[in-house]
Design a protein around this motif. Structure first.
Motif, short mmCIF file in Angstrom:
data_model
loop_
_atom_site.label_atom_id
_atom_site.label_comp_id
_atom_site.label_asym_id
_atom_site.label_seq_id
_atom_site.Cartn_x
_atom_site.Cartn_y
_atom_site.Cartn_z
N UNK A 168 -90.31 30.90 22.89
CA UNK A 168 -89.88 29.85 23.81
C UNK A 168 -88.89 28.91 23.13
N UNK A 169 -89.16 28.57 21.87
CA UNK A 169 -88.22 27.71 21.13
C UNK A 169 -86.84 28.35 21.06
N UNK A 170 -86.80 29.62 20.71
CA UNK A 170 -85.53 30.33 20.59
C UNK A 170 -84.82 30.37 21.95
N UNK A 171 -85.57 30.68 23.01
CA UNK A 171 -84.97 30.79 24.34
C UNK A 171 -84.44 29.46 24.82
N UNK A 172 -85.21 28.39 24.62
CA UNK A 172 -84.77 27.05 25.05
C UNK A 172 -83.51 26.65 24.30
#
Length: 191
Positions: free
Chosen positions: A153-157
């Motif tokens: 999620x961190x990478x995607x955000x």
């Protein structure tokens, strides 16, 4: 002629005012570009951090699976090394991560790392065959998956943030050029 009393009367004053207006416009463009590139730079740095966390968790999980299958101390030690690196990175980058994902998600990340470490230690100390301890392995897999989900999620955000910043920055040079042409037209007319 009432409007003309605010305009400079001499040619020198008109030229000076025109150059000041152009200078102010250029300074505003430079400030805007600096702000955008600064924000993009911060986002890229955080993206690298998020990618590093994600990669670390993937390696950790790889050695977890090897340990589940073969119960080799080497796999456990490598898993512990990557888990410790993850914990150290979270500690070292706390301010950056809290700013990016919020205190609640950061605390959740830390909680999962601690749980994972404790469960892996418990499995290592347990005396069961590679196909035994299924319940403990299921718990470990669940916490490991939670860690991976948070990192993904961190990478995607951050990827979406960078994409959004680039989309905002793409039209700026064209808009700046058009505004500059209009400003120069006004300056020529003014002088």
């Amino acid at each position: 002629m009432g409007d003309m009393k605010y305009l400079p009367q001499t040619l020198r004053s008109q030229i000076m005012m025109s150059f000041l207006i152009c200078f102010a416009f250029m300074a505003a463009l430079i400030a805007l570009n600096y702000s955008n590139f600064s924000q993009l730079s911060r986002s890229m740095q955080f993206f690298e951090l998020a990618e590093g966390l994600n990669s670390n968790i993937l390696e950790m999980r790889r050695y977890e699976k090897n340990y589940f299958l073969y119960r080799q101390n080497f796999s456990y030690e490598e898993n512990a090394t990557y888990t410790n690196q993850l914990a150290l990175t979270l500690q070292r980058e706390k301010d950056t991560l809290v700013q990016a994902i919020g205190q609640k998600n950061f605390n959740l990340f830390g909680k999962y790392v601690q749980e994972y470490t404790e469960l892996m230690s418990k499995l290592h100390q347990a005396s069961c065959a590679p196909d035994g301890c299924a319940e403990l392995q299921t718990l470990i897999r669940g916490v490991g998956q939670n860690l991976l989900t948070l990192a993904d999620q961190l990478v995607a955000v951050e990827r979406r943030t960078i994409h959004g910043l680039l989309q905002q920055m793409i039209p700026l040079p064209l808009i700046s050029l058009l505004l500059l042409v209009v400003l120069l037209g006004f300056v020529i007319f003014f002088i």
